[in-house]
Design a protein around this motif. Sequence first.
Motif, PDB file in Angstrom:
ATOM      1  N   ASP A  92       0.834  -1.207   0.000  1.00  0.00           N
ATOM      2  CA  ASP A  92       0.000   0.000   0.000  1.00  0.00           C
ATOM      3  C   ASP A  92       0.869   1.257   0.000  1.00  0.00           C
ATOM      4  O   ASP A  92       0.556   2.241  -0.683  1.00  0.00           O
ATOM      5  CB  ASP A  92      -0.909   0.017   1.233  1.00  0.00           C
ATOM      6  CG  ASP A  92      -2.025  -1.016   1.159  1.00  0.00           C
ATOM      7  OD1 ASP A  92      -2.292  -1.526   0.045  1.00  0.00           O
ATOM      8  OD2 ASP A  92      -2.619  -1.321   2.207  1.00  0.00           O
ATOM      9  N   THR A  93       1.954   1.228   0.762  1.00  0.00           N
ATOM     10  CA  THR A  93       2.865   2.370   0.840  1.00  0.00           C
ATOM     11  C   THR A  93       3.527   2.619  -0.507  1.00  0.00           C
ATOM     12  O   THR A  93       3.654   3.770  -0.945  1.00  0.00           O
ATOM     13  CB  THR A  93       3.936   2.123   1.919  1.00  0.00           C
ATOM     14  OG1 THR A  93       3.295   1.890   3.185  1.00  0.00           O
ATOM     15  CG2 THR A  93       4.875   3.322   2.044  1.00  0.00           C
ATOM     16  N   LEU A  94       3.945   1.545  -1.168  1.00  0.00           N
ATOM     17  CA  LEU A  94       4.552   1.677  -2.491  1.00  0.00           C
ATOM     18  C   LEU A  94       3.562   2.255  -3.495  1.00  0.00           C
ATOM     19  O   LEU A  94       3.918   3.111  -4.309  1.00  0.00           O
ATOM     20  CB  LEU A  94       5.048   0.313  -2.984  1.00  0.00           C
ATOM     21  CG  LEU A  94       6.445  -0.117  -2.562  1.00  0.00           C
ATOM     22  CD1 LEU A  94       6.733  -1.522  -3.070  1.00  0.00           C
ATOM     23  CD2 LEU A  94       7.490   0.845  -3.058  1.00  0.00           C
ATOM     24  N   LEU A  95       2.331   1.788  -3.448  1.00  0.00           N
ATOM     25  CA  LEU A  95       1.301   2.295  -4.346  1.00  0.00           C
ATOM     26  C   LEU A  95       1.096   3.796  -4.141  1.00  0.00           C
ATOM     27  O   LEU A  95       1.000   4.557  -5.100  1.00  0.00           O
ATOM     28  CB  LEU A  95      -0.017   1.561  -4.125  1.00  0.00           C
ATOM     29  CG  LEU A  95      -1.220   2.117  -4.885  1.00  0.00           C
ATOM     30  CD1 LEU A  95      -1.034   1.961  -6.387  1.00  0.00           C
ATOM     31  CD2 LEU A  95      -2.506   1.447  -4.428  1.00  0.00           C
ATOM     32  N   GLN A 138      -4.926   0.402 -12.141  1.00  0.00           N
ATOM     33  CA  GLN A 138      -5.912   1.471 -12.232  1.00  0.00           C
ATOM     34  C   GLN A 138      -5.264   2.849 -12.077  1.00  0.00           C
ATOM     35  O   GLN A 138      -5.664   3.815 -12.732  1.00  0.00           O
ATOM     36  CB  GLN A 138      -6.992   1.276 -11.158  1.00  0.00           C
ATOM     37  CG  GLN A 138      -7.845   0.042 -11.347  1.00  0.00           C
ATOM     38  CD  GLN A 138      -8.554   0.037 -12.694  1.00  0.00           C
ATOM     39  OE1 GLN A 138      -9.079   1.046 -13.142  1.00  0.00           O
ATOM     40  NE2 GLN A 138      -8.557  -1.108 -13.358  1.00  0.00           N
ATOM     41  N   GLU A 139      -4.240   2.925 -11.215  1.00  0.00           N
ATOM     42  CA  GLU A 139      -3.530   4.186 -11.027  1.00  0.00           C
ATOM     43  C   GLU A 139      -2.832   4.603 -12.322  1.00  0.00           C
ATOM     44  O   GLU A 139      -2.854   5.771 -12.705  1.00  0.00           O
ATOM     45  CB  GLU A 139      -2.512   4.062  -9.895  1.00  0.00           C
ATOM     46  CG  GLU A 139      -3.120   3.976  -8.513  1.00  0.00           C
ATOM     47  CD  GLU A 139      -3.702   5.300  -8.047  1.00  0.00           C
ATOM     48  OE1 GLU A 139      -3.241   6.353  -8.496  1.00  0.00           O
ATOM     49  OE2 GLU A 139      -4.636   5.272  -7.231  1.00  0.00           O
ATOM     50  N   LEU A 140      -2.194   3.633 -12.976  1.00  0.00           N
ATOM     51  CA  LEU A 140      -1.512   3.940 -14.229  1.00  0.00           C
ATOM     52  C   LEU A 140      -2.520   4.405 -15.287  1.00  0.00           C
ATOM     53  O   LEU A 140      -2.269   5.361 -16.024  1.00  0.00           O
ATOM     54  CB  LEU A 140      -0.753   2.713 -14.731  1.00  0.00           C
ATOM     55  CG  LEU A 140       0.472   2.294 -13.910  1.00  0.00           C
ATOM     56  CD1 LEU A 140       1.026   0.976 -14.432  1.00  0.00           C
ATOM     57  CD2 LEU A 140       1.533   3.364 -13.920  1.00  0.00           C
ATOM     58  N   LEU A 141      -3.652   3.723 -15.344  1.00  0.00           N
ATOM     59  CA  LEU A 141      -4.694   4.131 -16.286  1.00  0.00           C
ATOM     60  C   LEU A 141      -5.182   5.545 -15.980  1.00  0.00           C
ATOM     61  O   LEU A 141      -5.379   6.356 -16.876  1.00  0.00           O
ATOM     62  CB  LEU A 141      -5.875   3.157 -16.216  1.00  0.00           C
ATOM     63  CG  LEU A 141      -5.733   1.828 -16.957  1.00  0.00           C
ATOM     64  CD1 LEU A 141      -6.901   0.912 -16.612  1.00  0.00           C
ATOM     65  CD2 LEU A 141      -5.661   2.042 -18.451  1.00  0.00           C
ATOM     66  N   GLN A 142      -5.344   5.826 -14.678  1.00  0.00           N
ATOM     67  CA  GLN A 142      -5.863   7.135 -14.292  1.00  0.00           C
ATOM     68  C   GLN A 142      -4.889   8.245 -14.644  1.00  0.00           C
ATOM     69  O   GLN A 142      -5.295   9.339 -15.048  1.00  0.00           O
ATOM     70  CB  GLN A 142      -6.160   7.162 -12.783  1.00  0.00           C
ATOM     71  CG  GLN A 142      -6.898   8.412 -12.335  1.00  0.00           C
ATOM     72  CD  GLN A 142      -8.201   8.620 -13.086  1.00  0.00           C
ATOM     73  OE1 GLN A 142      -9.012   7.709 -13.195  1.00  0.00           O
ATOM     74  NE2 GLN A 142      -8.408   9.822 -13.609  1.00  0.00           N
ATOM     75  N   VAL A 143      -3.588   7.968 -14.493  1.00  0.00           N
ATOM     76  CA  VAL A 143      -2.586   8.962 -14.863  1.00  0.00           C
ATOM     77  C   VAL A 143      -2.675   9.273 -16.355  1.00  0.00           C
ATOM     78  O   VAL A 143      -2.629  10.432 -16.776  1.00  0.00           O
ATOM     79  CB  VAL A 143      -1.165   8.478 -14.488  1.00  0.00           C
ATOM     80  CG1 VAL A 143      -0.102   9.339 -15.158  1.00  0.00           C
ATOM     81  CG2 VAL A 143      -0.982   8.525 -12.981  1.00  0.00           C
ATOM     82  N   LEU A 164      -3.182  -8.844  -3.873  1.00  0.00           N
ATOM     83  CA  LEU A 164      -3.331  -7.700  -2.980  1.00  0.00           C
ATOM     84  C   LEU A 164      -4.131  -6.599  -3.674  1.00  0.00           C
ATOM     85  O   LEU A 164      -3.912  -6.325  -4.852  1.00  0.00           O
ATOM     86  CB  LEU A 164      -1.969  -7.147  -2.570  1.00  0.00           C
ATOM     87  CG  LEU A 164      -1.122  -8.011  -1.644  1.00  0.00           C
ATOM     88  CD1 LEU A 164       0.248  -7.380  -1.446  1.00  0.00           C
ATOM     89  CD2 LEU A 164      -1.820  -8.187  -0.299  1.00  0.00           C
ATOM     90  N   PRO A 165      -5.051  -5.972  -2.962  1.00  0.00           N
ATOM     91  CA  PRO A 165      -5.805  -4.856  -3.559  1.00  0.00           C
ATOM     92  C   PRO A 165      -4.889  -3.770  -4.122  1.00  0.00           C
ATOM     93  O   PRO A 165      -5.182  -3.186  -5.167  1.00  0.00           O
ATOM     94  CB  PRO A 165      -6.637  -4.331  -2.382  1.00  0.00           C
ATOM     95  CG  PRO A 165      -6.781  -5.504  -1.473  1.00  0.00           C
ATOM     96  CD  PRO A 165      -5.495  -6.272  -1.601  1.00  0.00           C
ATOM     97  N   SER A 166      -3.775  -3.500  -3.445  1.00  0.00           N
ATOM     98  CA  SER A 166      -2.864  -2.445  -3.915  1.00  0.00           C
ATOM     99  C   SER A 166      -2.205  -2.823  -5.231  1.00  0.00           C
ATOM    100  O   SER A 166      -2.000  -1.961  -6.094  1.00  0.00           O
ATOM    101  CB  SER A 166      -1.798  -2.150  -2.862  1.00  0.00           C
ATOM    102  OG  SER A 166      -1.127  -3.335  -2.475  1.00  0.00           O
ATOM    103  N   ALA A 167      -1.894  -4.103  -5.413  1.00  0.00           N
ATOM    104  CA  ALA A 167      -1.295  -4.538  -6.674  1.00  0.00           C
ATOM    105  C   ALA A 167      -2.295  -4.400  -7.814  1.00  0.00           C
ATOM    106  O   ALA A 167      -1.949  -3.988  -8.925  1.00  0.00           O
ATOM    107  CB  ALA A 167      -0.811  -5.982  -6.560  1.00  0.00           C
ATOM    108  N   GLN A 168      -3.538  -4.742  -7.540  1.00  0.00           N
ATOM    109  CA  GLN A 168      -4.582  -4.601  -8.559  1.00  0.00           C
ATOM    110  C   GLN A 168      -4.900  -3.131  -8.819  1.00  0.00           C
ATOM    111  O   GLN A 168      -5.204  -2.735  -9.942  1.00  0.00           O
ATOM    112  CB  GLN A 168      -5.830  -5.358  -8.108  1.00  0.00           C
ATOM    113  CG  GLN A 168      -5.593  -6.862  -7.978  1.00  0.00           C
ATOM    114  CD  GLN A 168      -6.741  -7.592  -7.300  1.00  0.00           C
ATOM    115  OE1 GLN A 168      -7.749  -6.989  -6.957  1.00  0.00           O
ATOM    116  NE2 GLN A 168      -6.586  -8.890  -7.110  1.00  0.00           N
ATOM    117  N   GLN A 169      -4.790  -2.314  -7.773  1.00  0.00           N
ATOM    118  CA  GLN A 169      -5.092  -0.894  -7.913  1.00  0.00           C
ATOM    119  C   GLN A 169      -4.004  -0.163  -8.693  1.00  0.00           C
ATOM    120  O   GLN A 169      -4.267   0.878  -9.300  1.00  0.00           O
ATOM    121  CB  GLN A 169      -5.254  -0.257  -6.533  1.00  0.00           C
ATOM    122  CG  GLN A 169      -5.791   1.175  -6.586  1.00  0.00           C
ATOM    123  CD  GLN A 169      -5.965   1.763  -5.195  1.00  0.00           C
ATOM    124  OE1 GLN A 169      -5.981   1.049  -4.198  1.00  0.00           O
ATOM    125  NE2 GLN A 169      -6.085   3.077  -5.130  1.00  0.00           N
TER     126      GLN A 169
END
Length: 199
Positions: free
Chosen positions: A65-68, A131-136, A123-128
């Motif tokens: 989560d911290t890395l994300l 989504q973060e990359l897509l959002q960027v 992990l939810p953070s790995a899956q998220q």
Amino acid sequence: MKKEPRQARSRATVQAMVDACARILEERGYAGLTTNAVAEVAGVSIGSVYEFFPGKDAIVARLADTLLADVSATLNARLERTDSREDLHRAMRHLIGALHALVYQHRKLIRVLIFQVPFVQHLPSAQQLQQELLQVVVTGLQKSREHYHLTVPASSLYLMATSTAGSLLHLVLMPPPGIHPEVVLDDLSDKMAAWLAQG
């Protein structure tokens, strides 16, 4: 986690445990990670570890989560500094360069997380992260849409985000012999910019 730390001292203790987890993973691998090792490296009692975490895998999840959060903050900060009037290739190169630097900075830890931690992909953070990359990419397009006149389908955004992430992971963790990373990053930026322009 069993509970979220609320006081500054408790937050510092939890962060010390997460930092210790990262150090142990980098130095000893997942097999060398134990709650006792986390307590020793963090300089806390084993009781403090179990006050917040049920076991070592929960600490790994918190670390992910911290890395994300770090990835998200870095990319969005870089996006804010990108001029929407800038050349499309140069804007893409800035974003890809920032992501590459982040992956390279955490390369030892990422290697362990990907190749040794058996549950990391769940992990939810790995899956998220995807989504973060897509959002960027989406945010960048919205910011520059009026200038570049871009319209890109969701399927292309997905392919762009996953292709970029996969390419950067390979470049950092399994660098190609005889090819300078900057050349690869330039080429990747060209390809992504051309893909956007085709949209």
